[in-house]
Design a protein around this motif. Sequence first.
Motif, PDB file in Angstrom:
ATOM      1  N   GLN A  49     -12.593 -18.935  -9.229  1.00 30.27           N
ATOM      2  CA  GLN A  49     -13.713 -17.984  -9.371  1.00 30.27           C
ATOM      3  C   GLN A  49     -14.650 -18.106  -8.159  1.00 30.27           C
ATOM      4  O   GLN A  49     -15.540 -18.957  -8.143  1.00 30.27           O
ATOM      5  CB  GLN A  49     -14.474 -18.269 -10.676  1.00 30.27           C
ATOM      6  CG  GLN A  49     -15.656 -17.364 -10.939  1.00 30.27           C
ATOM      7  CD  GLN A  49     -15.296 -15.888 -10.819  1.00 30.27           C
ATOM      8  OE1 GLN A  49     -15.426 -15.278  -9.753  1.00 30.27           O
ATOM      9  NE2 GLN A  49     -14.785 -15.317 -11.905  1.00 30.27           N
ATOM     10  N   PRO A  50     -14.455 -17.237  -7.173  1.00 28.97           N
ATOM     11  CA  PRO A  50     -15.309 -17.326  -5.979  1.00 28.97           C
ATOM     12  C   PRO A  50     -16.724 -16.784  -6.184  1.00 28.97           C
ATOM     13  O   PRO A  50     -17.592 -17.028  -5.349  1.00 28.97           O
ATOM     14  CB  PRO A  50     -14.549 -16.488  -4.940  1.00 28.97           C
ATOM     15  CG  PRO A  50     -13.672 -15.579  -5.729  1.00 28.97           C
ATOM     16  CD  PRO A  50     -13.369 -16.264  -7.017  1.00 28.97           C
ATOM     17  N   ASN A  51     -16.955 -16.070  -7.284  1.00 28.33           N
ATOM     18  CA  ASN A  51     -18.259 -15.449  -7.527  1.00 28.33           C
ATOM     19  C   ASN A  51     -19.052 -16.278  -8.548  1.00 28.33           C
ATOM     20  O   ASN A  51     -18.786 -16.242  -9.750  1.00 28.33           O
ATOM     21  CB  ASN A  51     -18.063 -14.019  -8.036  1.00 28.33           C
ATOM     22  CG  ASN A  51     -19.388 -13.323  -8.296  1.00 28.33           C
ATOM     23  OD1 ASN A  51     -20.460 -13.885  -8.071  1.00 28.33           O
ATOM     24  ND2 ASN A  51     -19.313 -12.096  -8.774  1.00 28.33           N
ATOM     25  N   SER A  52     -20.057 -16.987  -8.067  1.00 24.83           N
ATOM     26  CA  SER A  52     -20.796 -17.886  -8.959  1.00 24.83           C
ATOM     27  C   SER A  52     -21.631 -17.134  -9.988  1.00 24.83           C
ATOM     28  O   SER A  52     -22.062 -17.725 -10.983  1.00 24.83           O
ATOM     29  CB  SER A  52     -21.688 -18.829  -8.147  1.00 24.83           C
ATOM     30  OG  SER A  52     -22.777 -18.129  -7.585  1.00 24.83           O
ATOM     31  N   ASP A  53     -21.902 -15.858  -9.776  1.00 22.78           N
ATOM     32  CA  ASP A  53     -22.686 -15.094 -10.755  1.00 22.78           C
ATOM     33  C   ASP A  53     -22.039 -15.138 -12.144  1.00 22.78           C
ATOM     34  O   ASP A  53     -22.729 -15.146 -13.173  1.00 22.78           O
ATOM     35  CB  ASP A  53     -22.824 -13.626 -10.326  1.00 22.78           C
ATOM     36  CG  ASP A  53     -23.672 -13.473  -9.066  1.00 22.78           C
ATOM     37  OD1 ASP A  53     -24.434 -14.410  -8.747  1.00 22.78           O
ATOM     38  OD2 ASP A  53     -23.555 -12.431  -8.408  1.00 22.78           O
ATOM     39  N   ILE A  54     -20.716 -15.158 -12.180  1.00 25.32           N
ATOM     40  CA  ILE A  54     -19.993 -15.185 -13.463  1.00 25.32           C
ATOM     41  C   ILE A  54     -20.293 -16.486 -14.207  1.00 25.32           C
ATOM     42  O   ILE A  54     -20.576 -16.481 -15.411  1.00 25.32           O
ATOM     43  CB  ILE A  54     -18.456 -15.080 -13.218  1.00 25.32           C
ATOM     44  CG1 ILE A  54     -18.120 -13.901 -12.305  1.00 25.32           C
ATOM     45  CG2 ILE A  54     -17.684 -15.050 -14.531  1.00 25.32           C
ATOM     46  CD1 ILE A  54     -18.399 -12.532 -12.871  1.00 25.32           C
ATOM     47  N   ILE A  55     -20.266 -17.592 -13.466  1.00 24.26           N
ATOM     48  CA  ILE A  55     -20.540 -18.898 -14.074  1.00 24.26           C
ATOM     49  C   ILE A  55     -22.028 -19.003 -14.407  1.00 24.26           C
ATOM     50  O   ILE A  55     -22.408 -19.529 -15.464  1.00 24.26           O
ATOM     51  CB  ILE A  55     -20.130 -20.039 -13.112  1.00 24.26           C
ATOM     52  CG1 ILE A  55     -18.713 -19.811 -12.560  1.00 24.26           C
ATOM     53  CG2 ILE A  55     -20.248 -21.393 -13.803  1.00 24.26           C
ATOM     54  CD1 ILE A  55     -17.616 -19.808 -13.575  1.00 24.26           C
ATOM     55  N   PHE A  56     -22.862 -18.518 -13.505  1.00 24.00           N
ATOM     56  CA  PHE A  56     -24.317 -18.520 -13.723  1.00 24.00           C
ATOM     57  C   PHE A  56     -24.641 -17.849 -15.056  1.00 24.00           C
ATOM     58  O   PHE A  56     -25.409 -18.383 -15.871  1.00 24.00           O
ATOM     59  CB  PHE A  56     -24.998 -17.757 -12.567  1.00 24.00           C
ATOM     60  CG  PHE A  56     -26.493 -17.627 -12.710  1.00 24.00           C
ATOM     61  CD1 PHE A  56     -27.339 -18.506 -12.054  1.00 24.00           C
ATOM     62  CD2 PHE A  56     -27.062 -16.624 -13.486  1.00 24.00           C
ATOM     63  CE1 PHE A  56     -28.723 -18.398 -12.175  1.00 24.00           C
ATOM     64  CE2 PHE A  56     -28.435 -16.505 -13.622  1.00 24.00           C
ATOM     65  CZ  PHE A  56     -29.269 -17.394 -12.967  1.00 24.00           C
ATOM     66  N   ASN A  57     -24.059 -16.689 -15.302  1.00 27.71           N
ATOM     67  CA  ASN A  57     -24.362 -15.951 -16.540  1.00 27.71           C
ATOM     68  C   ASN A  57     -23.932 -16.721 -17.784  1.00 27.71           C
ATOM     69  O   ASN A  57     -24.590 -16.654 -18.820  1.00 27.71           O
ATOM     70  CB  ASN A  57     -23.701 -14.571 -16.505  1.00 27.71           C
ATOM     71  CG  ASN A  57     -24.373 -13.665 -15.486  1.00 27.71           C
ATOM     72  OD1 ASN A  57     -25.540 -13.879 -15.129  1.00 27.71           O
ATOM     73  ND2 ASN A  57     -23.648 -12.677 -14.997  1.00 27.71           N
ATOM     74  N   CYS A  84     -17.375 -23.195  -5.363  1.00 26.70           N
ATOM     75  CA  CYS A  84     -16.605 -22.124  -6.003  1.00 26.70           C
ATOM     76  C   CYS A  84     -15.211 -22.079  -5.388  1.00 26.70           C
ATOM     77  O   CYS A  84     -15.054 -22.187  -4.176  1.00 26.70           O
ATOM     78  CB  CYS A  84     -17.310 -20.784  -5.822  1.00 26.70           C
ATOM     79  SG  CYS A  84     -18.859 -20.697  -6.727  1.00 26.70           S
ATOM     80  N   GLU A  85     -14.220 -21.933  -6.241  1.00 29.45           N
ATOM     81  CA  GLU A  85     -12.829 -21.920  -5.772  1.00 29.45           C
ATOM     82  C   GLU A  85     -12.356 -20.485  -5.548  1.00 29.45           C
ATOM     83  O   GLU A  85     -12.828 -19.568  -6.218  1.00 29.45           O
ATOM     84  CB  GLU A  85     -11.930 -22.621  -6.800  1.00 29.45           C
ATOM     85  CG  GLU A  85     -12.326 -24.079  -6.995  1.00 29.45           C
ATOM     86  CD  GLU A  85     -11.521 -24.794  -8.079  1.00 29.45           C
ATOM     87  OE1 GLU A  85     -10.444 -24.299  -8.473  1.00 29.45           O
ATOM     88  OE2 GLU A  85     -11.988 -25.858  -8.533  1.00 29.45           O
ATOM     89  N   PRO A  86     -11.421 -20.294  -4.615  1.00 27.01           N
ATOM     90  CA  PRO A  86     -10.945 -18.931  -4.332  1.00 27.01           C
ATOM     91  C   PRO A  86     -10.115 -18.376  -5.491  1.00 27.01           C
ATOM     92  O   PRO A  86      -9.759 -19.100  -6.415  1.00 27.01           O
ATOM     93  CB  PRO A  86     -10.079 -19.116  -3.084  1.00 27.01           C
ATOM     94  CG  PRO A  86      -9.601 -20.526  -3.174  1.00 27.01           C
ATOM     95  CD  PRO A  86     -10.719 -21.305  -3.805  1.00 27.01           C
ATOM     96  N   LYS A  87      -9.807 -17.122  -5.408  1.00 22.57           N
ATOM     97  CA  LYS A  87      -8.947 -16.480  -6.417  1.00 22.57           C
ATOM     98  C   LYS A  87      -7.490 -16.886  -6.224  1.00 22.57           C
ATOM     99  O   LYS A  87      -7.097 -17.274  -5.137  1.00 22.57           O
ATOM    100  CB  LYS A  87      -9.037 -14.950  -6.236  1.00 22.57           C
ATOM    101  CG  LYS A  87     -10.252 -14.318  -6.846  1.00 22.57           C
ATOM    102  CD  LYS A  87      -9.955 -12.844  -7.168  1.00 22.57           C
ATOM    103  CE  LYS A  87     -10.994 -12.277  -8.098  1.00 22.57           C
ATOM    104  NZ  LYS A  87     -12.176 -11.792  -7.398  1.00 22.57           N
ATOM    105  N   GLY A  88      -6.691 -16.776  -7.270  1.00 25.73           N
ATOM    106  CA  GLY A  88      -5.248 -16.812  -7.081  1.00 25.73           C
ATOM    107  C   GLY A  88      -4.485 -17.941  -7.739  1.00 25.73           C
ATOM    108  O   GLY A  88      -3.293 -17.792  -8.010  1.00 25.73           O
ATOM    109  N   HIS A  89      -5.157 -19.065  -8.030  1.00 25.90           N
ATOM    110  CA  HIS A  89      -4.407 -20.188  -8.613  1.00 25.90           C
ATOM    111  C   HIS A  89      -4.759 -20.345 -10.090  1.00 25.90           C
ATOM    112  O   HIS A  89      -5.695 -19.740 -10.593  1.00 25.90           O
ATOM    113  CB  HIS A  89      -4.699 -21.488  -7.855  1.00 25.90           C
ATOM    114  CG  HIS A  89      -6.149 -21.859  -7.821  1.00 25.90           C
ATOM    115  ND1 HIS A  89      -7.062 -21.235  -7.007  1.00 25.90           N
ATOM    116  CD2 HIS A  89      -6.868 -22.788  -8.519  1.00 25.90           C
ATOM    117  CE1 HIS A  89      -8.261 -21.761  -7.192  1.00 25.90           C
ATOM    118  NE2 HIS A  89      -8.174 -22.699  -8.113  1.00 25.90           N
TER     119      HIS A  89
END
Length: 206
Positions: free
Chosen positions: A34-42, A93-98
Amino acid sequence: MDIIQKYMTKNRCYTSPVTITVKKLVLHSLGVAQPNSDIIFNKMNTNNATVSVHGFIEADRIIQVLPWNYKGWHVGTGKKGSYNNFAIGIELCEPKGHTYNGGTMVNYDVSANKAYFTKVYNNAIQLFAMLCMEWELNPLKDIVCHCEVYTLGYGSNHADVMQWLPKHKKSMDTFRTDVRNKMNNITVIKKSSSAKETELIQKQLI
Ligand SMILES: [Zn+2]
């Protein structure tokens, strides 16, 4: 890079703060692609969330989500206690794909993610150098990752960040050394007197 302040004003670590004296810095990674921290923030920014961190590092942003001296809930508890009582926790934040199988990355594309990794790694060096200077910490002794905190007996059993860094030939030892070198460079620039000298040093650093 500037640090963006966006506090988790609904998380209980913010609404009922316990202040800490910062003695250690803990490097984490999300453990999810999940490279977008907003998702985790929410997810964390609710009044019943049971986890929190102090900041997120993305490829192009560094975001502070709790005041540095508010206790966060990022590393859990081990048999000797918890680093939460005196440590800042920062998530890469980790990149997408794995995906993951336990604590192991599955289908992680090292070459495709090289540029992304370099960015977050370098952003982390910048932030940790700044935090070491602010809190007068020794980067070689006071920076640890989550799996190291577990081994020391002060955190839950997680693999981060050593499930990831070695894929790009980095380790916590290279990270600590890189932070120390960054601090030395910053100190040199601060001590120099004239703008011309600063410019010269900055050129040498590049
Ligand atoms: Zn962690």
